[in-house]
Design a protein around this motif. Structure first.
Motif, mmCIF file in Angstrom:
data_model
loop_
_atom_site.group_PDB
_atom_site.id
_atom_site.type_symbol
_atom_site.label_atom_id
_atom_site.label_comp_id
_atom_site.label_asym_id
_atom_site.label_seq_id
_atom_site.Cartn_x
_atom_site.Cartn_y
_atom_site.Cartn_z
ATOM 1 N N UNK A 118 85.068 -20.635 -46.204
ATOM 2 C CA UNK A 118 83.584 -20.036 -46.450
ATOM 3 C C UNK A 118 83.063 -19.690 -45.218
ATOM 4 N N UNK A 119 83.589 -19.892 -43.993
ATOM 5 C CA UNK A 119 83.115 -19.427 -42.898
ATOM 6 C C UNK A 119 82.569 -20.570 -41.867
ATOM 7 N N UNK A 120 82.926 -21.734 -42.303
ATOM 8 C CA UNK A 120 82.205 -23.162 -41.546
ATOM 9 C C UNK A 120 83.106 -23.396 -40.096
ATOM 10 N N UNK A 121 82.575 -23.891 -39.148
ATOM 11 C CA UNK A 121 83.282 -24.422 -38.219
ATOM 12 C C UNK A 121 83.236 -25.865 -38.595
ATOM 13 N N UNK A 122 84.473 -26.671 -38.545
ATOM 14 C CA UNK A 122 84.665 -27.769 -39.138
ATOM 15 C C UNK A 122 85.121 -28.712 -37.990
ATOM 16 N N UNK A 123 84.466 -30.055 -38.003
ATOM 17 C CA UNK A 123 84.939 -31.023 -37.082
ATOM 18 C C UNK A 123 84.899 -32.535 -37.628
ATOM 19 N N UNK A 130 94.668 -41.418 -43.487
ATOM 20 C CA UNK A 130 95.244 -40.582 -44.531
ATOM 21 C C UNK A 130 96.533 -40.102 -44.229
ATOM 22 N N UNK A 131 97.181 -40.996 -43.330
ATOM 23 C CA UNK A 131 98.510 -40.848 -42.714
ATOM 24 C C UNK A 131 98.790 -39.960 -41.421
ATOM 25 N N UNK A 132 99.730 -40.701 -40.719
ATOM 26 C CA UNK A 132 99.929 -39.907 -39.468
ATOM 27 C C UNK A 132 101.398 -39.995 -39.012
ATOM 28 N N UNK A 133 102.373 -39.836 -39.916
ATOM 29 C CA UNK A 133 103.795 -40.204 -39.452
ATOM 30 C C UNK A 133 104.372 -38.700 -39.139
ATOM 31 N N UNK A 134 103.706 -37.869 -39.518
ATOM 32 C CA UNK A 134 104.150 -36.408 -38.889
ATOM 33 C C UNK A 134 102.625 -35.717 -38.591
ATOM 34 N N UNK A 135 102.764 -34.670 -37.804
ATOM 35 C CA UNK A 135 101.614 -33.991 -37.345
ATOM 36 C C UNK A 135 100.904 -33.172 -38.412
ATOM 37 N N UNK A 136 101.427 -32.773 -39.544
ATOM 38 C CA UNK A 136 101.073 -31.969 -40.493
ATOM 39 C C UNK A 136 100.271 -32.946 -41.401
ATOM 40 N N UNK A 137 100.285 -34.329 -41.086
ATOM 41 C CA UNK A 137 99.601 -35.226 -41.986
ATOM 42 C C UNK A 137 98.145 -35.358 -41.162
ATOM 43 N N UNK A 138 98.191 -34.998 -40.025
ATOM 44 C CA UNK A 138 96.945 -35.140 -39.344
ATOM 45 C C UNK A 138 95.446 -34.264 -39.331
ATOM 46 N N UNK A 140 94.015 -32.463 -37.620
ATOM 47 C CA UNK A 140 94.055 -31.315 -36.916
ATOM 48 C C UNK A 140 94.931 -30.296 -37.645
ATOM 49 N N UNK A 141 95.809 -30.518 -38.760
ATOM 50 C CA UNK A 141 96.522 -29.659 -39.351
ATOM 51 C C UNK A 141 96.162 -29.465 -40.932
ATOM 52 N N UNK A 142 94.860 -30.280 -41.129
ATOM 53 C CA UNK A 142 94.321 -30.318 -42.427
ATOM 54 C C UNK A 142 92.780 -29.742 -42.672
ATOM 55 N N UNK A 143 92.654 -28.917 -41.715
ATOM 56 C CA UNK A 143 91.526 -28.060 -41.781
ATOM 57 C C UNK A 143 90.370 -28.212 -40.777
ATOM 58 N N UNK A 144 90.692 -29.416 -39.970
ATOM 59 C CA UNK A 144 89.544 -29.436 -38.822
ATOM 60 C C UNK A 144 89.730 -28.797 -37.513
ATOM 61 N N UNK A 145 88.872 -28.180 -36.961
ATOM 62 C CA UNK A 145 89.029 -27.208 -35.760
ATOM 63 C C UNK A 145 88.968 -28.238 -34.554
ATOM 64 N N UNK A 167 95.234 -46.068 -30.147
ATOM 65 C CA UNK A 167 94.956 -44.930 -31.084
ATOM 66 C C UNK A 167 93.583 -44.155 -31.043
ATOM 67 N N UNK A 168 93.577 -43.322 -30.284
ATOM 68 C CA UNK A 168 92.474 -42.563 -29.973
ATOM 69 C C UNK A 168 92.811 -40.981 -29.107
ATOM 70 N N UNK A 169 92.261 -40.068 -29.969
ATOM 71 C CA UNK A 169 92.766 -38.893 -29.603
ATOM 72 C C UNK A 169 91.704 -37.837 -29.615
ATOM 73 N N UNK A 170 91.879 -36.759 -28.888
ATOM 74 C CA UNK A 170 90.827 -35.542 -28.962
ATOM 75 C C UNK A 170 91.809 -34.401 -29.201
ATOM 76 N N UNK A 171 91.626 -33.855 -30.584
ATOM 77 C CA UNK A 171 92.724 -33.199 -30.975
ATOM 78 C C UNK A 171 93.978 -33.632 -30.926
#
Ligand SMILES: *[C@@H]1O[C@H](CO)[C@@H](O)[C@H](O)[C@H]1NC(C)=O
Ligand SMILES: *[C@@H]1O[C@H](CO)[C@@H](O)[C@H](O)[C@H]1NC(C)=O
Ligand SMILES: *[C@@H]1O[C@H](CO)[C@@H](O)[C@H](O)[C@H]1NC(C)=O
Ligand SMILES: *[C@@H]1O[C@H](CO)[C@@H](O)[C@H](O)[C@H]1NC(C)=O
Ligand SMILES: *[C@@H]1O[C@H](CO)[C@@H](O)[C@H](O)[C@H]1NC(C)=O
Ligand SMILES: *[C@@H]1O[C@H](CO)[C@@H](O)[C@H](O)[C@H]1NC(C)=O
Ligand SMILES: *[C@@H]1O[C@H](CO)[C@@H](O)[C@H](O)[C@H]1NC(C)=O
Length: 492
Positions: A118-123, A130-138, A140-145, A167-171
């Motif tokens: 819908x045109x949003x910037x998402x943060x 909600x899970x982190x055993x693979x990158x696709x779960x995180x 960054x891969x689930x809709x957050x810019x 356990x602390x990340x930026x992107x």
């Protein structure tokens, strides 16, 4: 010929991305989650709590008096993101433990993905869980810019480590050396995002605070706001609440400074009730985090801001965690997904109309452990509970954690005594009229067997959609020792 092509592609652009036409009307959305935050832990329910910034927004907006969430962190976050009940996705049992190799199913569309369309910037800033055993779960891969925060359920508020891993990340990048108390770090990040935001685009900021989950940690100046609170833990906890409130005040100021405040919707909700063991308080509601009693599931919540047609009142209609996804998609000018459990309540909430939601599933978890193994539904004013409701069955006043001396509320002991003598749980079920008895003192199951039977029938229908809980054993491959001391995806 060139001209025709240009015109026709322009036409396609206008036709298919027509949300641009209403862009001016698309509100920014700030979705705040307070972790393990109790019913009685906020100023607008308890004048002893010092939350001036939250209260100002709540009283200027709409206080949600019957806004329900799941009894635990992971299931509620799944519901917020997907609009789907956790028990339908195998996400119902407990929470994702640090070394468990699973995540919220990857074929589900998350709220930020919908808002991006819908045109949003998402943060996102804060706790994922909600899970982190693979990158696709995180995130960054689930809709957050962008993402600044942590993947697991809890950590040290200063050094950002848990169970020996950072356990602390930026992107996707590891952030080292940040020793600032997390609500301050988050408010600072929010201010940066807001200040550099392109104001011609709407913004979605998902802000699940670390506060006020254990560990109980707070800078002294916030604890000092509560000299009258006797119990040290409760005093510190209260300070944690006020620190979060200050962060919310700072973010509100940043929105104002940047001219975004009056076009922003702010949602504030707990993810589950307060945790009695760690000084969260839900009085006078019964129970707490992990139980399906109201104290575990009826959230402190409000909505404030853009698009609300009637404000300054308390909304008594039912709202459930799954409803935020379609409600916010609608507020953003989009079409909510069909086939999800969430109901779009945007018009009802913003105009103060009767809620379209008349029943919901509190939780279905088929796995009996110290904390869960229960089912509960709401139909109109009535609530049916089947199975073990969870520990903390009583009514606990703040500053008196062990108020109910007749029951040993520690999970292991309580489960044992429940299993030995659960005769108080009449005919295997508890039935309450939540309208007349919001604090669940009167179990009506014995008096109203026909209603119990009817409700059981409805519960049976819901249970047909159960997907067995994913709750795999821990996998040592995920241990941070294998990743240079950092919790890192890539082991499932
Ligand atoms: C996601 O995958 C599961 C398991 O394969 C399936 O049962 C479910 O219907 C899928 N959901 C969607 C929305 O595609
Ligand atoms: C972080 O703080 C915790 C106490 O909450 C402590 O046990 C741990 O050793 C600290 N870790 C680092 C890397 O400083
Ligand atoms: C809020 O802003 C003030 C002024 O910049 C700052 O001193 C304080 O640490 C901030 N508090 C939080 C919780 O972000
Ligand atoms: C802001 O966004 C608009 C619309 O997407 C774009 O046209 C403009 O170039 C952007 N401005 C900046 C400074 O990036
Ligand atoms: C929002 O604030 C700006 C400036 O502060 C003002 O020009 C605008 O009319 C306001 N919009 C609404 C919807 O109140
Ligand atoms: C009592 O607890 C046992 C063990 O959890 C369970 O099998 C039984 O169904 C319970 N009885 C009632 C009446 O809830
Ligand atoms: C909120 O709900 C409670 C029942 O739990 C009720 O007593 C109270 O009047 C409601 N508050 C308002 C302002 O409607």
């Amino acid at each position: 010929m060139e001209r025709t092509r240009v015109l026709s592609s322009l036409w396609i652009f206008l036709c298919c991305f027509n949300f641009h036409a209403v862009k001016g009307a698309q509100p920014n959305i700030l979705f705040i989650v307070a972790d393990d935050f109790g019913w009685n832990d906020v100023g607008f329910h308890n004048p002893g709590m010092l939350t001036p910034n939250i209260d100002k927004l709540a009283y200027g907006g709409i206080i949600l008096n019957h806004s329900y969430v799941e009894p635990l962190c992971t299931p509620s976050r799944h519901a917020f993101m997907t609009g789907i009940y956790p028990y339908k996705s195998g996400m119902q049992h407990l929470v994702i433990l640090p070394e468990q190799p699973y995540c919220s199913p990857l074929n589900l569309t998350f709220l930020p993905q919908k808002l991006k369309q819908l045109g949003y910037a998402t943060h996102m800033i804060g706790k994922w869980h909600l899970g982190m055993c693979k990158w696709e779960c995180t995130p960054t891969y689930r809709g957050f810019d962008t993402f600044l925060g942590y993947y697991q359920g809890q950590e040290d508020y200063y050094n950002k480590t848990v169970l020996g891993g950072l356990d602390f990340r930026d992107g996707k990048d590891v952030v080292r050396g940040d020793m600032t108390y997390s609500p301050i770090t988050y408010a600072t990040r929010a201010d940066h995002l807001i200040s550099k935001h392109n104001k011609s685009q709407p913004m979605f900021l998902y802000l699940p605070f670390q506060s006020v989950h254990e560990p109980i940690q707070v800078p002294e100046k916030y604890e000092d706001l509560y000299p009258n609170v006797k119990t040290e833990g409760r005093r510190k906890y209260s300070g944690m609440v006020s620190a979060m409130d200050e962060a919310i005040g700072n973010i509100t100021e940043s929105l104002k400074r940047n001219g975004m405040f009056n076009n922003t919707i702010i949602i504030f909700t707990a993810d589950n009730g307060g945790w009695p063991t760690f000084y969260g308080n839900n009085y006078p509601l019964r129970g707490g985090k992990t139980t399906v009693y109201e104290g575990g599931t009826r959230a402190s919540a409000f909505i404030y801001g853009a698009g609300l047609k009637r404000t300054g009142y308390t909304y008594d209609g039912l709202v459930h965690a799954v409803d935020w996804n379609p409600t916010l998609v609608a507020a953003a000018g989009g079409q909510p997904d069909v086939g999800i459990d969430g109901i779009n309540l945007w018009e009802e909430i913003r105009s103060g109309l009767e809620s379209k939601r008349t029943e919901f599933v509190y939780h279905i978890d088929e796995v009996l452990t110290l904390f869960e193994g229960h089912e509960a539904i709401r139909v109109g004013d009535y609530k049916l509970i089947q199975g073990y409701p969870g520990p903390y069955p009583g009514w606990y006043k703040p500053d008196e954690v062990t108020a109910d001396q007749t029951i040993d509320y520690r999970p292991a002991n309580y489960l044992r005594s429940y299993q030995k003598d659960n005769s108080s749980i009449d005919i295997g079920a508890e039935l309450f009229n939540i309208k007349d008895d919001p604090y669940e003192h009167n179990n009506l199951a014995r008096e109203q067997p026909a209603l119990v039977k009817k409700m059981q029938g409805i519960l049976d229908e819901y249970r047909k959609h159960l997907v067995p809980a994913m709750h795999p054993p821990n996998d040592k491959k995920g241990n941070p020792a294998n990743f240079g001391g950092v919790w890192t995806p890539g082991w499932c």
